[in-house]
Design an enzyme around this catalytic site. Structure first.
Site, PDB file in Angstrom:
ATOM      1  N   TYR A 153      -1.369  -0.678  11.157  1.00  0.00           N
ATOM      2  CA  TYR A 153      -1.758  -1.289   9.874  1.00  0.00           C
ATOM      3  C   TYR A 153      -0.657  -1.061   8.835  1.00  0.00           C
ATOM      4  O   TYR A 153      -0.191  -1.991   8.175  1.00  0.00           O
ATOM      5  CB  TYR A 153      -3.092  -0.706   9.374  1.00  0.00           C
TER       6      TYR A 153
ATOM      7  N   LYS B 249       2.272  -3.666   6.674  1.00  0.00           N
ATOM      8  CA  LYS B 249       2.636  -3.691   5.247  1.00  0.00           C
ATOM      9  C   LYS B 249       4.146  -3.485   5.102  1.00  0.00           C
ATOM     10  O   LYS B 249       4.809  -4.171   4.328  1.00  0.00           O
ATOM     11  CB  LYS B 249       1.884  -2.612   4.472  1.00  0.00           C
TER      12      LYS B 249
ATOM     13  N   SER C  45       0.838  -1.197   0.000  1.00  0.00           N
ATOM     14  CA  SER C  45       0.000   0.000   0.000  1.00  0.00           C
ATOM     15  C   SER C  45       0.871   1.244   0.000  1.00  0.00           C
ATOM     16  O   SER C  45       1.975   1.244   0.564  1.00  0.00           O
ATOM     17  CB  SER C  45      -0.861  -0.007   1.266  1.00  0.00           C
TER      18      SER C  45
HETATM   19  C1  UD1 Z   1      -6.617   5.304   4.031  1.00  0.00           C
HETATM   20  C2  UD1 Z   1      -5.644   4.873   5.097  1.00  0.00           C
HETATM   21  C3  UD1 Z   1      -4.510   4.110   4.439  1.00  0.00           C
HETATM   22  C4  UD1 Z   1      -5.058   2.942   3.643  1.00  0.00           C
HETATM   23  C5  UD1 Z   1      -6.057   3.454   2.620  1.00  0.00           C
HETATM   24  C6  UD1 Z   1      -6.717   2.338   1.835  1.00  0.00           C
HETATM   25  C7  UD1 Z   1      -5.787   6.523   6.914  1.00  0.00           C
HETATM   26  C8  UD1 Z   1      -5.102   7.630   7.623  1.00  0.00           C
HETATM   27  N1  UD1 Z   1      -5.162   6.045   5.823  1.00  0.00           N
HETATM   28  O1  UD1 Z   1      -5.950   6.169   3.133  1.00  0.00           O
HETATM   29  O2  UD1 Z   1      -3.628   3.642   5.425  1.00  0.00           O
HETATM   30  O3  UD1 Z   1      -4.003   2.283   2.972  1.00  0.00           O
HETATM   31  O4  UD1 Z   1      -7.081   4.185   3.302  1.00  0.00           O
HETATM   32  O5  UD1 Z   1      -7.514   1.527   2.638  1.00  0.00           O
HETATM   33  O6  UD1 Z   1      -6.845   6.070   7.299  1.00  0.00           O
HETATM   34  N2  UD1 Z   1     -12.189  11.502   3.759  1.00  0.00           N
HETATM   35  C9  UD1 Z   1     -13.227  12.327   4.138  1.00  0.00           C
HETATM   36  N3  UD1 Z   1     -14.334  11.780   4.713  1.00  0.00           N
HETATM   37  C10 UD1 Z   1     -14.476  10.418   4.907  1.00  0.00           C
HETATM   38  C11 UD1 Z   1     -13.409   9.568   4.514  1.00  0.00           C
HETATM   39  C12 UD1 Z   1     -12.274  10.144   3.949  1.00  0.00           C
HETATM   40  O7  UD1 Z   1     -13.142  13.541   3.979  1.00  0.00           O
HETATM   41  O8  UD1 Z   1     -15.512   9.981   5.443  1.00  0.00           O
HETATM   42  C13 UD1 Z   1     -11.009  12.086   3.096  1.00  0.00           C
HETATM   43  C14 UD1 Z   1      -9.697  11.826   3.803  1.00  0.00           C
HETATM   44  O9  UD1 Z   1      -9.415  12.839   4.739  1.00  0.00           O
HETATM   45  C15 UD1 Z   1      -8.717  11.806   2.615  1.00  0.00           C
HETATM   46  C16 UD1 Z   1      -9.546  11.235   1.474  1.00  0.00           C
HETATM   47  O10 UD1 Z   1     -10.905  11.458   1.839  1.00  0.00           O
HETATM   48  O11 UD1 Z   1      -8.330  13.114   2.266  1.00  0.00           O
HETATM   49  C17 UD1 Z   1      -9.347   9.749   1.260  1.00  0.00           C
HETATM   50  O12 UD1 Z   1      -9.513   9.060   2.481  1.00  0.00           O
HETATM   51  P1  UD1 Z   1      -9.482   7.465   2.572  1.00  0.00           P
HETATM   52  O13 UD1 Z   1     -10.393   6.883   1.563  1.00  0.00           O
HETATM   53  O14 UD1 Z   1      -9.689   7.076   3.988  1.00  0.00           O
HETATM   54  O15 UD1 Z   1      -8.014   7.091   2.080  1.00  0.00           O
HETATM   55  P2  UD1 Z   1      -6.574   7.530   2.658  1.00  0.00           P
HETATM   56  O16 UD1 Z   1      -6.695   8.449   3.797  1.00  0.00           O
HETATM   57  O17 UD1 Z   1      -5.741   7.978   1.514  1.00  0.00           O
END
Ligand code: UD1
Length: 338
Positions: free
Chosen positions: A148, A152, A124
């Site tokens: 987590y 990895k 990842s």
């Molecule tokens: C997350 C994990 C990462 C994992 C990846 C795939 C964290 C800090 N990182 O990455 O370790 O490998 O998922 O499973 O959790 N967001 C919102 N609202 C939400 C959800 C997300 O605003 O309800 C935003 C987040 O702040 C981010 C973006 O959307 O900017 C993507 O979030 P997310 O899908 O959780 O992915 P990552 O944070 O990149």
């Protein structure tokens, strides 16, 4: 080839299993169904018009893994099986290290015992940690920031040591950026248990009416619209990346690392706009505080995968949202209703 796919009923595993079957490979899926449903495999087989073998087992059960290799002439392994919720890993680190690292060690020992030394590992972009430099290249150091992510990173280290110790191993470490979308049939897709941690499945559940609104985690990042930027990659492109990596390593031993991403970043608000367009409805959202541990911007330099594998992501963010929506609309409760 006959490929063992661990975690083959999960989101990325099911799409990759389908791609393998379509390419003419035989597939044995091993899964403990901890966070997935066997229904996904039924649908994969319908789509492919061919069967896979399903083994309901846990990688922590070394005897069961031993039997799989004894009973099936496996040529290579694609290893997805693992736990992946960041928050849960912070609360239950032993559970995560035991499952992810312990399960992988069992798998590797049994592969070695049965002379199967070709492995594609589901890593990842999380291994890059909170790096502020973009685009992320494979040469940047690993520095995961939660248990987590460290599972990895540790598995990557174990595999690097293994490749260094024994030149017979052919290993691909695939660092995924943010998987999204679904197979265009709308028959298979992401079906998270409980409240989705990731953006796309959460947005999809709001769009279909299962949740009230999306919380946007922060609008004060140093990005164009203030919201976090990520490299979303269509899961069907990701699956194709596994086949390309597998082909490459079967002729090229050693340990290889590739980013699988598009090289483009999209903000949370851009994702919301693309999803609303795909779903033909407004998606209610509210700006909330930043989520601890989130980077402002993360996207891949995918040039190594293009140069080595001839692979690049083809599908756009609009296509990801359209396909994700088709899956969610046709299966509002995921696989549960089946
Ligand atoms: C997350 C994990 C990462 C994992 C990846 C795939 C964290 C800090 N990182 O990455 O370790 O490998 O998922 O499973 O959790 N967001 C919102 N609202 C939400 C959800 C997300 O605003 O309800 C935003 C987040 O702040 C981010 C973006 O959307 O900017 C993507 O979030 P997310 O899908 O959780 O992915 P990552 O944070 O990149």
């Amino acid at each position: 080839m006959r490929i063992l796919v661990t975690g083959g009923t999960g989101y990325i595993g099911s799409h990759t299993t389908l791609a393998l079957l379509e390419a003419g490979h035989d597939v044995v899926v091993l899964d403990n169904l901890a966070n997935s449903s066997e229904e996904s495999l039924k649908r994969v087989q319908e789509l492919a018009g061919r069967s896979a073998v399903f083994v309901h087992a846990d990688l922590l059960d070394e005897g069961a893994v031993d039997s799989v290799f004894a009973e099936h002439a496996i040529d290579a392994v694609i290893h997805f099986a693992g736990l992946k919720a960041v928050g849960e890993s912070v609360a239950k680190p032993l559970y995560y290290y035991h499952n992810n690292v312990g399960g992988t060690l069992n798998l590797l020992r049994m592969m070695d015992k049965h002379n199967v030394r070709t492995l594609v590992f589901s890593s990842s972009a999380t291994v890059y940690g909170a790096s502020e430099e973009v685009p992320l290249t494979e040469k940047m150091p690993m520095d995961a920031v939660n248990p987590y992510g460290r599972t990895k990173e540790q598995i990557e280290d174990i595999l690097a040591d293994l490749g260094a110790a024994d030149g017979r191993w052919n290993i691909a470490l695939l660092r995924y950026f943010n998987p999204a979308g679904a197979h265009e049939s709308g028959r298979i897709g992401e079906d998270p248990t409980g409240v989705p941690n990731n953006l796309l499945p959460f947005v999809a559940q709001v769009a279909v009416g299962r949740r009230e609104k999306v919380m946007v985690f922060g609008d004060d990042y140093p990005t164009e619209d203030g919201t976090g930027v990520r490299d979303y990659i269509h899961v069907v492109d990701l699956a194709a990346g596994h086949l390309a990596a597998l082909e490459y390593i079967t002729v090229k031993p050693g340990v290889h690392r590739w980013n699988l991403g598009t090289g483009n970043g999209s903000s949370v608000l851009q994702v919301l706009a693309a999803f609303s367009k795909a779903a033909g409805r407004d998606i209610p959202y509210e700006i909330a505080p930043r989520r601890p541990g989130d980077a402002a911007v993360s996207y891949a330099d995918p040039s190594a995968a293009l140069a080595d594998l001839g692979w690049s992501a083809q599908r756009t963010l609009d296509a990801m949202c359209e396909d994700h929506w088709r899956w969610q609309k046709n299966n509002p409760q995921g696989y549960a209703a089946s």
